[in-house]
Design an enzyme around this catalytic site. Structure first.
Site, PDB file in Angstrom:
ATOM      1  N   ASN A   1       1.143  -1.306   0.063  1.00  0.00           N
ATOM      2  CA  ASN A   1      -0.594   0.043  -0.222  1.00  0.00           C
ATOM      3  C   ASN A   1       0.454   1.373  -0.315  1.00  0.00           C
ATOM      4  OD1 ASN A   1      -2.106   1.502   0.022  1.00  0.00           O
ATOM      5  ND2 ASN A   1      -2.460   1.266   2.910  1.00  0.00           N
TER       6      ASN A   1
ATOM      7  N   LYS B   1       0.107   4.201  -1.045  1.00  0.00           N
ATOM      8  CA  LYS B   1      -0.295   5.262   0.409  1.00  0.00           C
ATOM      9  C   LYS B   1      -0.105   6.832  -0.972  1.00  0.00           C
ATOM     10  CE  LYS B   1      -0.934   3.937   4.344  1.00  0.00           C
ATOM     11  NZ  LYS B   1      -0.926   3.712   6.174  1.00  0.00           N
TER      12      LYS B   1
ATOM     13  N   HIS C   1      -9.730   1.388   4.086  1.00  0.00           N
ATOM     14  CA  HIS C   1      -8.730   1.582   5.375  1.00  0.00           C
ATOM     15  C   HIS C   1      -8.741   2.831   6.107  1.00  0.00           C
ATOM     16  CE1 HIS C   1      -4.926   2.545   5.844  1.00  0.00           C
ATOM     17  NE2 HIS C   1      -4.245   1.448   5.624  1.00  0.00           N
TER      18      HIS C   1
ATOM     19  N   GLU D   1      -6.927   5.289   7.520  1.00  0.00           N
ATOM     20  CA  GLU D   1      -7.345   6.571   6.744  1.00  0.00           C
ATOM     21  C   GLU D   1      -8.294   7.675   5.935  1.00  0.00           C
ATOM     22  OE1 GLU D   1      -2.909   5.912   4.985  1.00  0.00           O
ATOM     23  OE2 GLU D   1      -2.213   5.249   6.873  1.00  0.00           O
TER      24      GLU D   1
ATOM     25  N   GLU E   1      -6.023  -4.345  10.401  1.00  0.00           N
ATOM     26  CA  GLU E   1      -5.025  -3.618  11.121  1.00  0.00           C
ATOM     27  C   GLU E   1      -5.698  -2.763  12.034  1.00  0.00           C
ATOM     28  OE1 GLU E   1      -2.509  -2.108   6.517  1.00  0.00           O
ATOM     29  OE2 GLU E   1      -4.738  -1.244   6.880  1.00  0.00           O
TER      30      GLU E   1
ATOM     31  N   GLY F   1       1.829   2.653  10.712  1.00  0.00           N
ATOM     32  CA  GLY F   1       2.989   4.207  11.256  1.00  0.00           C
ATOM     33  C   GLY F   1       3.403   4.077  11.986  1.00  0.00           C
TER      34      GLY F   1
ATOM     35  N   SER G   1       2.469  -1.538  10.750  1.00  0.00           N
ATOM     36  CA  SER G   1       4.304  -1.075  11.158  1.00  0.00           C
ATOM     37  C   SER G   1       4.741  -2.796  10.550  1.00  0.00           C
ATOM     38  CB  SER G   1       3.792  -1.160  12.661  1.00  0.00           C
ATOM     39  OG  SER G   1       3.765   0.243  12.957  1.00  0.00           O
TER      40      SER G   1
HETATM   41  P1  PGA Z   1       1.137   0.719   7.686  1.00  0.00           P
HETATM   42  O1  PGA Z   1       0.782   0.798   6.593  1.00  0.00           O
HETATM   43  O2  PGA Z   1       3.063  -0.639   7.605  1.00  0.00           O
HETATM   44  O3  PGA Z   1       2.916   1.646   7.181  1.00  0.00           O
HETATM   45  O4  PGA Z   1       1.839   0.840   9.303  1.00  0.00           O
HETATM   46  C1  PGA Z   1       0.175  -0.276   6.664  1.00  0.00           C
HETATM   47  C2  PGA Z   1      -1.243   0.106   6.145  1.00  0.00           C
HETATM   48  O5  PGA Z   1      -1.750   1.582   6.468  1.00  0.00           O
HETATM   49  O6  PGA Z   1      -1.429  -0.545   5.229  1.00  0.00           O
END
Ligand code: PGA
Length: 249
Positions: free
Chosen positions: A10, A12, A98, A100, A167, A173, A210
């Site tokens: 991903n 982003k 997601h 976000e 998640e 993150g 992460s």
């Molecule tokens: P990350 O993000 O691996 O940077 O924690 C995962 C995600 O948001 O899909």
């Protein structure tokens, strides 16, 4: 871990034309017999979908979008992309729900409509679920997950097109991650929620939050998961390859 192991990148809001070239080394890795088990899916920003589809043509890699609009075809929705558009450009997957986007106001009801739209276009859905820190601290995790699954999948009859991505929001993150024991327990709970809804249907479930080339040796021990949704660490091909190699060795 199961037969095929999913490694979903991903990206982003990262990536430009130059970064498309950087996936060549991942393509090369995917050609090696040893890594046949790896199912690699790139989810770049919309601006690069076309480039990724071209770059991965005639390879085993697949491409997905990071989101979609709930309206299936076209319409007056500035800045939005429909599942028909995603399909037509040659992508086979779409991330929906997601955190976000949920934190920007996306509701379970909208997520449900997006999933219906994706399925009607025969796209595979990477359906993200997860509790935030507040919910975790107040022991609401299981109720939240149940709600996200029940409302997100309302009127969905078959789940063969759905990959569940667990998640925990507080883990994305941040470098913070559940212990293997806690994560295994949580995955089993999610599987049971899904089993109650969909009876005998087979479930694919991956973990995200992460994941990196340092904690992968530990995470890969968890038998209940079918792969990983990787944000930050997937944008660097060296790190991404390292994750794949360490998982399959
Ligand atoms: P990350 O993000 O691996 O940077 O924690 C995962 C995600 O948001 O899909």
């Amino acid at each position: 871990m199961t037969n095929k192991i999913l490694f979903i990148a991903n990206w982003k809001m990262f990536g430009d034309l130059d970064s498309v070239k950087s996936i060549k080394s991942v393509i090369n890795l995917s050609k090696k017999k040893k890594y046949k088990k790896a199912k690699i899916i790139y989810c770049p920003p919309y601006t690069l979908l076309d480039k990724f589809v071209i770059k991965t043509r005639k390879t085993k890699l697949c491409v997905g979008a990071q989101n979609c609009h709930q309206v299936i075809n076209t319409g007056p929705y500035t800045g939005a992309i429909s599942t028909t558009m995603i399909k037509k450009i040659g992508a086979k997957y779409v991330i929906i729900g997601h955190s976000e986007n949920r934190s920007n106001g996306e509701t379970n009801n909208q997520i449900n409509k997006k999933i219906h739209s994706a399925i009607s276009n025969n796209l595979n859905v990477i359906f993200c679920i997860g509790e935030n820190l507040f919910e975790k601290k107040h022991n609401r995790t299981n109720n939240i997950l149940k709600k996200q699954i029940y409302l997100g999948l309302k009127q969905i009859k078959k789940i063969d097109k759905i990959i569940f991505a667990y998640e925990p929001v507080w883990s994305i993150g941040t470098g913070k991650i559940l212990t293997n024991k806690e994560l295994t327990k949580q995955i089993i709970i999610i599987k049971n929620i899904i089993k109650n809804l969909f009876k005998k249907q087979k479930t694919k479930i991956i973990y995200g939050g992460s994941v990196n080339n340092r904690n992968i040796n530990n995470l890969k021990q968890i038998n209940e998961i079918d792969g990983f949704l990787i944000g930050g660490a997937s944008q660097n091909s060296k790190k991404f390859i390292d994750i794949i190699k360490k998982t399959i060795n």
